[in-house]
Design an enzyme around this catalytic site. Sequence first.
Site, PDB file in Angstrom:
ATOM      1  N   GLY A  11       0.805  -1.189   0.086  1.00 48.03           N
ATOM      2  CA  GLY A  11      -0.118   0.008  -0.017  1.00 48.03           C
ATOM      3  C   GLY A  11       0.956   1.257  -0.091  1.00 48.03           C
ATOM      4  N   ARG A  21      13.626  10.013  -2.796  1.00 47.98           N
ATOM      5  CA  ARG A  21      14.481  11.012  -3.092  1.00 47.98           C
ATOM      6  C   ARG A  21      15.735  10.903  -2.116  1.00 47.98           C
ATOM      7  NH1 ARG A  21      14.892  16.021   0.013  1.00 47.98           N
ATOM      8  NH2 ARG A  21      15.676  17.728  -1.376  1.00 47.98           N
ATOM      9  N   VAL A  23      16.892   8.195  -0.801  1.00 47.15           N
ATOM     10  CA  VAL A  23      17.716   7.099  -1.238  1.00 47.15           C
ATOM     11  C   VAL A  23      18.474   7.459  -2.559  1.00 47.15           C
ATOM     12  CG1 VAL A  23      17.832   4.726  -2.083  1.00 47.15           C
ATOM     13  CG2 VAL A  23      16.430   5.351  -0.224  1.00 47.15           C
ATOM     14  N   ARG A  72       1.249  -4.955  -5.874  1.00 45.60           N
ATOM     15  CA  ARG A  72       1.074  -6.539  -4.942  1.00 45.60           C
ATOM     16  C   ARG A  72       1.464  -7.486  -6.302  1.00 45.60           C
ATOM     17  NH1 ARG A  72      -2.698  -3.542  -1.606  1.00 45.60           N
ATOM     18  NH2 ARG A  72      -1.578  -3.323   0.281  1.00 45.60           N
ATOM     19  N   ASP A 103       5.345  -4.814   6.302  1.00 38.29           N
ATOM     20  CA  ASP A 103       6.205  -6.082   6.495  1.00 38.29           C
ATOM     21  C   ASP A 103       5.880  -7.098   5.593  1.00 38.29           C
ATOM     22  OD1 ASP A 103       3.338  -5.843   7.772  1.00 38.29           O
ATOM     23  OD2 ASP A 103       3.793  -8.163   8.192  1.00 38.29           O
ATOM     24  N   THR A 126       3.982   2.862   5.582  1.00 39.86           N
ATOM     25  CA  THR A 126       2.841   2.492   5.863  1.00 39.86           C
ATOM     26  C   THR A 126       1.996   3.453   6.763  1.00 39.86           C
ATOM     27  OG1 THR A 126       1.237   0.758   6.796  1.00 39.86           O
ATOM     28  CG2 THR A 126       3.406   0.804   7.722  1.00 39.86           C
ATOM     29  N   ILE A 127       0.770   3.770   6.576  1.00 35.59           N
ATOM     30  CA  ILE A 127       0.002   4.627   7.257  1.00 35.59           C
ATOM     31  C   ILE A 127      -0.602   4.041   8.673  1.00 35.59           C
ATOM     32  CG2 ILE A 127      -0.875   5.942   5.554  1.00 35.59           C
ATOM     33  CD1 ILE A 127      -3.749   4.772   6.058  1.00 35.59           C
ATOM     34  N   ASP A 128      -0.384   2.819   8.704  1.00 33.66           N
ATOM     35  CA  ASP A 128      -0.885   2.177  10.035  1.00 33.66           C
ATOM     36  C   ASP A 128       0.029   2.114  11.252  1.00 33.66           C
ATOM     37  OD1 ASP A 128      -3.270   1.183   8.751  1.00 33.66           O
ATOM     38  OD2 ASP A 128      -2.501  -0.759   7.898  1.00 33.66           O
ATOM     39  N   ASP A 130       2.063   0.067  12.367  1.00 29.87           N
ATOM     40  CA  ASP A 130       1.906  -1.017  13.279  1.00 29.87           C
ATOM     41  C   ASP A 130       3.008  -2.142  12.829  1.00 29.87           C
ATOM     42  OD1 ASP A 130       1.459  -1.790  10.462  1.00 29.87           O
ATOM     43  OD2 ASP A 130      -0.065  -3.033  10.820  1.00 29.87           O
ATOM     44  N   MET A 170      -8.997   4.257   8.605  1.00 26.35           N
ATOM     45  CA  MET A 170      -8.365   3.066   8.048  1.00 26.35           C
ATOM     46  C   MET A 170      -7.747   2.179   9.470  1.00 26.35           C
ATOM     47  SD  MET A 170      -6.890   3.776   4.368  1.00 26.35           S
ATOM     48  CE  MET A 170      -7.717   3.453   3.039  1.00 26.35           C
ATOM     49  N   ARG A 172      -7.343  -1.971   9.428  1.00 23.24           N
ATOM     50  CA  ARG A 172      -7.937  -3.450   9.452  1.00 23.24           C
ATOM     51  C   ARG A 172      -7.421  -4.136  10.374  1.00 23.24           C
ATOM     52  NH1 ARG A 172      -7.012  -5.386   3.642  1.00 23.24           N
ATOM     53  NH2 ARG A 172      -6.296  -3.404   3.331  1.00 23.24           N
ATOM     54  N   GLU A 223     -11.486   0.547  10.968  1.00 26.64           N
ATOM     55  CA  GLU A 223     -12.371  -0.191   9.885  1.00 26.64           C
ATOM     56  C   GLU A 223     -12.365  -1.811  10.288  1.00 26.64           C
ATOM     57  OE1 GLU A 223      -8.797   0.083   6.748  1.00 26.64           O
ATOM     58  OE2 GLU A 223     -10.544  -0.725   5.984  1.00 26.64           O
ATOM     59  N   ARG A 247     -25.206   9.745  11.727  1.00 22.52           N
ATOM     60  CA  ARG A 247     -24.672   9.602  10.422  1.00 22.52           C
ATOM     61  C   ARG A 247     -23.277   9.039  10.618  1.00 22.52           C
ATOM     62  NH1 ARG A 247     -28.920  11.595   9.412  1.00 22.52           N
ATOM     63  NH2 ARG A 247     -29.435  13.638   8.279  1.00 22.52           N
ATOM     64  N   HIS A 253      -9.807   6.031   1.718  1.00 21.18           N
ATOM     65  CA  HIS A 253      -8.552   6.325   1.030  1.00 21.18           C
ATOM     66  C   HIS A 253      -7.998   7.887   0.982  1.00 21.18           C
ATOM     67  CE1 HIS A 253      -9.106   2.320  -0.295  1.00 21.18           C
ATOM     68  NE2 HIS A 253      -7.652   2.170  -0.459  1.00 21.18           N
TER      69      HIS A 253
HETATM   70  P1  ADP Z   1       2.861  -4.312   2.824  1.00 19.11           P
HETATM   71  O1  ADP Z   1       4.162  -4.378   2.420  1.00 19.11           O
HETATM   72  O2  ADP Z   1       2.416  -3.065   2.686  1.00 19.11           O
HETATM   73  O3  ADP Z   1       2.794  -5.256   3.971  1.00 19.11           O
HETATM   74  P2  ADP Z   1       1.802  -6.630   1.112  1.00 19.11           P
HETATM   75  O4  ADP Z   1       1.547  -7.559   2.508  1.00 19.11           O
HETATM   76  O5  ADP Z   1       0.606  -6.481   0.103  1.00 19.11           O
HETATM   77  O6  ADP Z   1       1.943  -5.021   1.660  1.00 19.11           O
HETATM   78  O7  ADP Z   1       2.938  -7.322   0.651  1.00 19.11           O
HETATM   79  C1  ADP Z   1       3.501  -6.366  -0.756  1.00 19.11           C
HETATM   80  C2  ADP Z   1       4.152  -7.475  -1.466  1.00 19.11           C
HETATM   81  O8  ADP Z   1       5.279  -8.156  -1.018  1.00 19.11           O
HETATM   82  C3  ADP Z   1       3.148  -8.876  -1.980  1.00 19.11           C
HETATM   83  O9  ADP Z   1       2.407  -8.315  -3.100  1.00 19.11           O
HETATM   84  C4  ADP Z   1       4.219  -9.533  -2.351  1.00 19.11           C
HETATM   85  O10 ADP Z   1       4.817  -9.648  -3.721  1.00 19.11           O
HETATM   86  C5  ADP Z   1       5.346  -9.484  -1.198  1.00 19.11           C
HETATM   87  N1  ADP Z   1       5.175 -10.378  -0.184  1.00 19.11           N
HETATM   88  C6  ADP Z   1       4.290 -10.066   0.852  1.00 19.11           C
HETATM   89  N2  ADP Z   1       4.502 -11.502   1.660  1.00 19.11           N
HETATM   90  C7  ADP Z   1       5.528 -12.209   1.250  1.00 19.11           C
HETATM   91  C8  ADP Z   1       5.861 -13.398   1.364  1.00 19.11           C
HETATM   92  N3  ADP Z   1       5.671 -13.984   2.713  1.00 19.11           N
HETATM   93  N4  ADP Z   1       6.763 -13.897   0.832  1.00 19.11           N
HETATM   94  C9  ADP Z   1       7.105 -13.385  -0.268  1.00 19.11           C
HETATM   95  N5  ADP Z   1       6.895 -12.213  -0.998  1.00 19.11           N
HETATM   96  C10 ADP Z   1       5.899 -11.702  -0.113  1.00 19.11           C
END
Ligand code: ADP
Length: 323
Positions: A11, A21, A23, A72, A103, A126-128, A130, A170, A172, A223, A247, A253
Amino acid sequence: MKRIGVLTSGGDAPGMNAAIRAVVRAGVYHDLQVFGIYRGYQGLIDGDIAELGARSVGGIINRGGTILRSARCKAFFEKEGRAQAAKALAQHGIEGLVVIGGDGSYRGALDLHKEHGIACTGLPGTIDNDIGGTDFTIGYDTALNIALEAIDRIRDTAESHDRIFFVEVMGRHSGYLAMMSGIAGGAEEILVPETPTSIESIVEHLRINREKGKQSSIIVVAEGDDAGNAIQVAKQVDAMANIPNSRVVVIGHLQRGGTPTAFDRVLASRLGVRAVEALMEGATARMIGINANNVVLRPLDEAWKCRTQFDPGLTRIAHILAT
Ligand code: ADP
């Protein structure tokens, strides 16, 4: 190390551009060649890679989203996909990778490192808020302020019309944004996934507030709250308390876009420079975080093994102040 790559994955979050920038410019400063990888791991597999110079990242520190785009990528979950990615990196002579994401993206980076020896550093985007190993993630402060602005605006109408508003922010799996925007916005109730929600106690609280003369209320709902999203929570509360005309507002988003705050830009700049220097020092699988205002290096897997959660004492503060 002569060549490094940078990508954004998962996300998007405001401040990712400031991190890109940092990096690129830190790499150029240290005489490295820096390659931008487009659309996260998907672009890496596809070889969607181009060299970036200091000027390529001009005028982006103030922009939300990510100029490298994000995606993704299912194929990256598989060994074969990661082997293709390693091949694309080898073709460009890229020895180190900076992964900006959450993560999930780090899990992928760790696999890539273990299977193909690619040195990876992760920047928490990430905005979360977490992610373990860092007090703050890039994008969280901006999203928090957007949620807060929305709550402030809704409060004006809530008070003018003696209304109850359910505001969904937001989160989850994480109540960080809800808790902090709720406290900052003076919410009467804050519902988060980390603690069980009792509809009865919300109804009782509203009743007591009404008796005290408080006719309007803001109920902030993460959410992913266990009682449901804001629409579902509103239905249950309205039915039990017999409240007409409440309401629901789902900020959605809107929280992910827009100009990053000064805090996020500075955080992204500090972490981005460190990510490059860590690669040059030989770091192989590290996340760059911020801890007690110091930039720190942590093992990548700390991101999901030691998740950051808000201090439970904040629930008490919110409760004491919502009278
Ligand atoms: P975020 O990085 O924000 O947590 P995602 O969980 O959607 O977002 O992960 C982003 C991308 O990282 C995934 O679409 C996938 O390509 C890769 N990824 C996520 N988890 C794994 C994993 N366990 N093993 C390998 N690649 C992963």
